[in-house]
Scaffold this active site. Structure first.
Site: not given
Length: 467
Positions: A375, A256, A371, A427-430
């Site tokens: 690609y 929040h 993912n 992408g955030t790499g998570l």
């Protein structure tokens, strides 16, 4: 005072009975006493040994001796070597101790009688023993006035069964019988000790897999030492429940608090664009806000994943992991002109089960598919099969792949193979870090390698529920 002391000691004894050391000592002491008692008592049941005549039978034979003394001329019987049988069917044997002469016996029983007389030669303590099909009782003192005789009685009997003879003649067989008798007691003791230990182990395994349920039986059943361990174990689970609940509330508050300023920033960007028009700076700010929003969403998903895994576990068929997301993925990939191939090599997947959180595992598989979609150039392939006690899910794409030295690194949070590639895909790499965390929480394995299609292969292994 004395009564109070007795009550106190009794209560102490009842408490002592629940301790492991007491139970082991009591069981083994009881078994040693029983084994020794049976080992000493078993030979008594062998009819071929010398046994005292019981009072009731002794009275009978004494009466029989008196009858032969009154009814027969014992001197004549002895001198003429006559064979006499009583009304009850006993052969009367007379033995003169002075001359060592035996009268009234069949030659085939003479050796047995001689062996009996050698041992049983006191009329004050008459004995009995079985020799094959005959049983001999005596001696009983009878007198004719001029001569005293030792009187023995021979009776025809059923021979003792050979199996009993073999048992009584073999100490090894007796030991085996005793072992067979007391093995159930040993098993009972083992189960009594092992049952609460097994319950504690199952509870520990359940906690290890994320099931934070208190088992009250750990505190009420079994030996005292394990009850104390059970109480401590349940207190630990209670603490974990509180910690998990606190973590859930904290995640909700963080979500929040972070979403609110991001929303305000997005609103401010919209107002500036309306007043001043479009600019590269506003676009850059908007993209960074969107990236930050996605990153916060992924971070919260990663944290919620751990919380939900502990709070919402169940045993479910393995097909629940993919049955919904594959249908959606196929439709979505077709819109991007990508082929989605699924090779299910499990016959009756609904008969195999996993203990865990179905939503978390479904999300992990979906993340891998998404993912791969980023690609892949033309095709994504999924292979599902059972290997020993594991469910294996393989997802291949035909994209550019990942360098060999980065197969382990891609599962680290915020790791990117290439910065420009991340900017292109947003992408955030998570994503793969979330997958890795979900599979690890289910005691599974996830790894990456080169795909036969040319791109990246993600291989997931999950242990099946076997209990």
């Amino acid at each position: 005072m004395w009564k109070f002391s007795m009550v106190y000691l009794w209560n102490k004894f009842k408490a002592l009975r629940n301790y492991l050391a007491y139970q082991i000592f009591a069981y083994f002491a009881l078994m040693i006493v029983l084994v020794l008692s049976l080992a000493l008592a078993l030979p008594k049941f062998d009819a071929r040994i010398f046994n005292p005549i019981e009072d009731k039978e002794l009275h009978f034979f004494n009466q029989e001796s008196q009858n032969t003394q009154l009814e027969y001329n014992l001197d004549e019987i002895f001198n003429r070597n006559l064979k006499v049988t009583t009304l009850h069917g006993f052969n009367v044997i007379l033995f003169d101790q002075d001359t060592n002469t035996v009268v009234g016996v069949d030659k085939k029983h003479l050796n047995a009688l001689r062996a009996f007389i050698f041992r049983a030669n006191n009329p004050l303590e008459p004995l009995q023993r079985r020799f094959g099909i005959i049983e001999i009782h005596g001696p009983f003192l009878v007198s004719t006035g001029s001569q005293n005789y030792y009187q023995y009685f021979i009776d025809q009997v059923d021979p003792q069964m050979e199996v009993f003879n073999a048992i009584f003649d073999s100490p090894i067989l007796i030991l085996l019988i005793l072992f067979a008798i007391f093995t159930p007691l040993l098993i009972g003791l083992s189960l009594r000790i092992a049952k609460p230990v097994k319950a504690l182990r199952l509870s520990a395994d359940a906690v290890a897999t994320g099931n934070l349920t208190i088992d009250e039986k750990l505190e009420t059943e079994g030996i005292s030492e394990l009850r104390q361990v059970g109480k401590s174990f349940n207190r630990m689970i209670l603490s974990l429940q509180k910690l998990t609940s606190y973590q859930q509330r904290l995640l909700s508050d963080i979500s929040h608090e972070l979403k609110t300023p991001l929303t305000r920033m997005q609103l401010a960007v919209s107002l500036i664009r309306r007043r001043n028009g479009e600019s590269n700076e506003l676009t850059r700010i908007e993209n960074e806000i969107q990236k930050l929003d996605t990153m916060i969403h992924d971070l919260l998903s990663l944290s919620r994943q751990q919380v939900n895994l502990h709070l919402r576990r169940e045993i479910f068929p393995i097909n629940k992991i993919w049955e919904d997301i594959f249908a959606d993925a196929k439709f979505e990939l077709e819109q991007h002109n990508l082929d989605f191939l699924v090779s299910l090599r499990v016959l009756h997947p609904e008969r195999f089960y996993i203990n865990g959180n179905v939503a978390t595992l479904s999300s992990a598989v979906e993340n891998v598919v998404r993912n791969a979609k980023k690609y892949a150039t033309s095709c994504i392939k999924v292979i599902i099969y059972i290997e020993k006690n594991d469910l294996v899910i393989i997802i291949d794409d035909d994209g550019t792949g990942v360098p060999d030295d980065q197969y382990e690194e891609i599962f680290r949070p915020f790791y990117r193979v290439a910065e420009d590639r991340a900017r292109q895909t947003g992408g955030t790499g998570l994503g793969l870090a979330i997958v890795y965390n979900a599979i690890q929480q289910h005691k599974g394995i996830v790894g990456a390698e080169k795909s036969p299609l040319g791109g990246l292969r993600i291989k997931i292994q999950l242990p099946l529920w076997l209990e």
